[in-house]
Structures are given as C-alpha cells and as structure tokens.
Design an enzyme around this catalytic site. Structure first.
Site, mmCIF file in Angstrom:
data_model
loop_
_atom_site.group_PDB
_atom_site.id
_atom_site.type_symbol
_atom_site.label_atom_id
_atom_site.label_comp_id
_atom_site.label_asym_id
_atom_site.label_seq_id
_atom_site.Cartn_x
_atom_site.Cartn_y
_atom_site.Cartn_z
ATOM 1 N N ASP A 19 13.937 7.244 -1.611
ATOM 2 C CA ASP A 19 12.485 7.997 -1.357
ATOM 3 C C ASP A 19 12.677 9.382 -2.085
ATOM 4 O O ASP A 19 14.068 10.311 -1.476
ATOM 5 C CB ASP A 19 12.675 8.125 0.493
ATOM 6 C CG ASP A 19 11.707 8.876 1.173
ATOM 7 O OD1 ASP A 19 11.062 7.968 1.981
ATOM 8 O OD2 ASP A 19 10.843 9.853 0.445
ATOM 9 N N ASP A 132 6.161 6.722 -3.335
ATOM 10 C CA ASP A 132 8.101 8.104 -3.815
ATOM 11 C C ASP A 132 8.567 7.076 -2.738
ATOM 12 O O ASP A 132 9.776 7.696 -3.035
ATOM 13 C CB ASP A 132 7.006 8.816 -3.747
ATOM 14 C CG ASP A 132 8.103 9.161 -1.313
ATOM 15 O OD1 ASP A 132 7.787 8.168 -0.752
ATOM 16 O OD2 ASP A 132 8.379 9.861 -1.514
ATOM 17 N N GLU A 133 8.618 5.395 -2.709
ATOM 18 C CA GLU A 133 9.959 5.418 -2.034
ATOM 19 C C GLU A 133 9.571 3.422 -2.403
ATOM 20 O O GLU A 133 8.718 2.450 -2.131
ATOM 21 C CB GLU A 133 9.906 5.328 -0.312
ATOM 22 C CG GLU A 133 8.421 4.369 0.203
ATOM 23 C CD GLU A 133 8.471 4.788 1.528
ATOM 24 O OE1 GLU A 133 9.639 4.048 2.207
ATOM 25 O OE2 GLU A 133 7.779 5.049 2.633
HETATM 26 P P1 TTP Z 1 7.196 10.713 1.767
HETATM 27 O O1 TTP Z 1 8.262 10.457 1.409
HETATM 28 O O2 TTP Z 1 6.950 10.668 3.776
HETATM 29 O O3 TTP Z 1 6.868 12.981 2.118
HETATM 30 P P2 TTP Z 1 7.507 13.471 1.535
HETATM 31 O O4 TTP Z 1 8.193 12.563 0.131
HETATM 32 O O5 TTP Z 1 6.742 14.192 0.686
HETATM 33 O O6 TTP Z 1 8.659 14.066 1.636
HETATM 34 P P3 TTP Z 1 10.302 13.865 2.153
HETATM 35 O O7 TTP Z 1 10.408 12.003 1.817
HETATM 36 O O8 TTP Z 1 11.556 14.470 1.191
HETATM 37 O O9 TTP Z 1 10.475 14.214 3.481
HETATM 38 O O10 TTP Z 1 5.806 10.831 1.876
HETATM 39 C C1 TTP Z 1 5.502 10.460 0.292
HETATM 40 C C2 TTP Z 1 4.215 11.715 -0.338
HETATM 41 O O11 TTP Z 1 3.327 11.177 0.564
HETATM 42 C C3 TTP Z 1 4.107 12.864 -0.026
HETATM 43 O O12 TTP Z 1 4.428 13.736 -1.009
HETATM 44 C C4 TTP Z 1 2.360 13.189 -0.068
HETATM 45 C C5 TTP Z 1 1.887 12.207 0.970
HETATM 46 N N1 TTP Z 1 1.692 11.842 1.648
HETATM 47 C C6 TTP Z 1 0.508 11.944 2.944
HETATM 48 O O13 TTP Z 1 0.054 12.477 1.497
HETATM 49 N N2 TTP Z 1 0.439 12.445 3.820
HETATM 50 C C7 TTP Z 1 0.799 12.083 4.858
HETATM 51 O O14 TTP Z 1 0.861 12.544 5.790
HETATM 52 C C8 TTP Z 1 2.357 11.917 4.290
HETATM 53 C C9 TTP Z 1 3.627 11.670 5.253
HETATM 54 C C10 TTP Z 1 2.851 11.762 3.312
HETATM 55 MG MG MG Z 2 9.576 11.525 0.428
#
Ligand code: TTP
Ligand code: MG
Length: 414
Positions: A19, A132-133
């Site tokens: 992720d 992103d995962e």
């Molecule tokens: P996440 O992987 O949940 O968050 P992140 O990558 O920004 O942070 P981390 O993994 O380090 O905790 O989500 C991936 C992307 O999805 C994030 O960059 C932006 C988008 N997203 C939104 O648009 N709205 C949201 O509520 C969430 C949780 C994520």
């Molecule tokens: Mg992320």
C-alpha cells in the site's frame, strides 16, 4: 478447509500486501519536488469561493496537524492554513501552514500503472484492490527465510523506478498481510511468520480488522470486544448468532485464519475516467477539451487491456449536482479510439452552453479477446440511448468497475 498441520506436507502461503504511503500526495511530489517534506493536502474545495470539498489525502507532515482523508476541507484549512494565506496574514504562522493541491486522478492512475508493472514482475499473482494497494502471492518466488529481503527489494524497485514509497506487509494470508502493511507506515515493512500470527494480531483494535466498519466496531465494543485477541477468545457461536456468517469470518480472521487465495480481479465491466473542474465552467471549449482528453485516456486504456466495447458514453454533472448521462450503443464490439472521439463529441453537443461541474467518459459492454468489428461505419446505424439506464453510474467511480470475482471484496471497502 480444515486446520493445517504446520510443517507437514503443506507449505504456508506467503502473501504480501503493498500500500503506497499518502499516495496522491506522493504523486504530486513527483511532478513538484519542492513539495517534498512539506505539509501537503490533496483535495477539493479549498480555492476561494468554493467551500464544500473534502481531503483526499494528506502527507504525513500534514497529518501531524490533524489533517486526514475524508475530512471537510474547511476543517483541514482551520488546522493547517494555506501557505499563501499565511504569507500575507500576520495572524497566521507560516511555520504552521501547508500546501494544497487539487485531485488529478488520471495522473495518479498513470503512476499506479507504473507501480503495478513492478508488482507483476515480482509476483506470480497480483490482486489489485485499489489505486494504491495490491495483494501479491509470493509463495513460488521466495521462502520465509528470504521474504524480508525479497519484499525490501520490491519496495526499492518501486522507489527507484516510480519514485513513491510503498509500505509492505507479509503474512501467511491476505487479512493479516493487510494489517501488517499498515502496522509501521510510512515506509513500513513488517513480516509476520506463520507462528507469529496470533501474537501479532492480539493487540490489533477491532476496527483495523478486515471487514469491520464503524458500525460493527461499535457493536463489538459494546460487547467488551476491543481487540482481535478479544475476538479470538470469544465464543464462535455467539459471534455467529450476533453477526451471521460474517461473525464466523471475523472470528477466523482474528485468529489469523483466512484461506482466500490471492486471485486476480475479475475483468472490468466498463472502463471510465472522470474529472472535476476546480470551478463550475460554462466554457464549452474547456469542457470539450477535458472530455476529449478523458476519451483518449479511456480508449487507450481499453486498447492496452485488449478490451472491445459496444457502448460509449459521457457523463456531465451540472449544478447543483445533477448527473446527466448519455450513451450510444454500437452494433458490434470495437477498439477504435477515433470512434470514441467522434461519438463523445457528438454526445456532448447537446450540452453546449451548459454550466458544468464535472465530466466523465466511459466505454462499456466490454468483450475481451474476440476480433473487433473492423468497420468504422459500424456505428452509423447505432441507436442513440439516453438516461441513467445505460452505463454511467451516478456514484461516479473514477476507475474501472470490476466483475464480482467470488471473493468477499465488499469487506475491503467497508
Ligand atoms: P489510502 O491508501 O487509504 O491512503 P494514503 O495512501 O493516502 O495514505 P496511507 O496509505 O499512507 O495511509 O488511499 C489511497 C488514496 O486514495 C489516497 O492517497 C487518496 C485516495 N482517498 C480518497 O480520495 N479519499 C479517502 O477517503 C481515502 C481514504 C483515500
Ligand atoms: Mg495508501
């Protein structure tokens, strides 16, 4: 499936979950390196005159100020004013301000695609879960003794080739791997060996478990169940009587038992892209240009995935939040970017002069691996369709929508 006897005849699967850290923010830093190490918020609605937006993500520096995903942008601005405001307002402290950037999904998709390529090179099976995962089955590629170095290698390749940081968790199953990837963010790498799973999970709060949303978490806490350890020592049948089959899943996952195979996602039913304007616009040229750019991206994606489409559609969101969809069905499946361009231009004409908040393009009724109808004139006799009954979902997903693949994917989004 019955319990496995460790070490006898079976080899525990080696599953990784990757992720990206603060993904959208990391993407913005790729094209604007000056944002590195700065508090950075990616979201909508922070420009003067716009208000009701939300934070998509925040860099870890911005999170230190209490900014987080899904927060109202007004709240984020209170906690972390914009640098440009702080520079001119003597009441604000420039040290306690940050940068704001708008969401640009097509760009993040292209970065995501580069990451995926590296993941596919390093694992026999990859299940992409979101932008992103992804889960990786590494069983055939490495051993428990070597997996830490192997996973570190994947992280390094992603950083070198793409420039974003991934956190990776490794475990004998998907649900534990996901928790492991989150455990030491940012830049995390956590390996949970088969004999460590129960101890690793025990202190994890119930809301961090795969499949537990806020509602379930509250109910569990009301029953005095606060951690995976509490769940694991609860009575299985009590959980089942309270939560049905999900109760059984929760119990099993809290004990680190999850037999799901890492399987690639099903083929998408449609491919789409959308994009919002920072401010509502009535400039038809601007709208048309944005729509045609999306059309090109969608057609290119379909070509890359060997997808043929029978329907081409557009979506326009007009103020206040009216979702208008128009689509045209073709007599046969095609892979024809020029045709997508023409149909989209055509469908858009009716909206000339309209005020527009957001636009989208979608191809649907996909077929894979069959020969396209070669003729461009195929669509000349196509029947026009309008309305929501066609293809564009008002929910406005920005990526492809996948066929249900038989896995419990719902829980991944709870
Ligand atoms: P996440 O992987 O949940 O968050 P992140 O990558 O920004 O942070 P981390 O993994 O380090 O905790 O989500 C991936 C992307 O999805 C994030 O960059 C932006 C988008 N997203 C939104 O648009 N709205 C949201 O509520 C969430 C949780 C994520
Ligand atoms: Mg992320």
């Amino acid at each position: 499936m019955g319990a496995r006897l460790p070490g006898i005849g079976t080899r525990e699967r080696i599953v990784a979950h990757a992720d990206m850290d603060c993904f959208y923010a990391s993407c913005e830093r790729l094209r604007e390196p000056a944002l590195e190490d700065e508090p950075l918020v990616v979201g909508m609605g922070y420009e003067p005159g716009t208000t009701n937006g939300a934070v998509a993500t925040a860099s870890y520096e911005a999170r230190a100020f209490g900014v987080e995903s899904a927060q109202a942008i007004s709240e984020a601005l209170e906690r972390l004013p914009r640098k440009r405001e702080a520079a001119i307002d003597p009441d604000l402290d420039i040290e306690r301000s940050g940068f704001y950037r708008p969401v640009d999904i097509p760009f993040y998709e292209s970065v995501s695609e580069d990451v995926r390529e590296i993941l596919h090179t390093n694992a026999a099976v990859v299940r992409e879960v979101s932008i992103d995962e992804a889960y990786l089955d590494l069983t055939e590629r490495t051993t428990w003794d070597e997996v830490e170095a192997f996973a570190r290698g994947i992280k390094e390749r992603i950083l070198e080739a793409v420039g974003v940081v991934a956190s990776v968790g490794v475990a004998p199953n998907m649900s534990t791997a996901k928790i492991a990837s989150d455990a030491e963010k940012p830049d995390g790498l956590v390996v949970v060996r088969p004999d460590e799973v129960r101890d690793f999970l025990a202190p994890v709060p119930v809301e961090d478990l795969h499949g537990v949303g806020p509602v379930t978490a509250r109910t569990l806490r009301e029953r005095g169940i606060e951690t995976a350890g509490d769940l694991a020592s609860a009575e299985r049948y009590t959980l089942i009587s309270e939560f049905g089959e999900r109760g059984a899943d929760l119990y099993d996952r809290a004990r680190g038992e999850d037999d799901r195979e890492v399987r690639p996602k099903g083929r998408p039913k449609s491919l789409s892209r959308e994009s919002a304007f920072t401010e509502v616009t009535a400039d038809y040229e601007e709208v048309q240009e944005r729509v045609l750019t999306l059309a090109e991206a969608v057609a290119e994606r379909a070509t890359r995935k060997d997808a043929l489409y029978r329907t081409i559609g557009i979506k326009l969101v007009t103020p206040p939040f009216d979702v208008n969809t128009r689509a045209r069905s073709l007599p046969g499946p095609v892979d024809d970017p020029a045709l997508v361009d023409r149909v989209v231009r055509d469908l858009l004409e009716e909206f000339e002069g309209e005020r527009v908040r957001k636009v989208g393009v979608r191809v649907s009724n996909l077929e894979f691996g069959s020969a396209p109808q070669s003729s461009l004139d195929g669509w000349a006799g196509a029947n026009g369709e309008t309305g929501d009954s066609t293809v564009l979902s008002p929910a406005g997903d920005t990526t492809e929508s996948a066929e249900p693949s038989g896995q419990a994917s719902l829980s991944e989004f709870e």
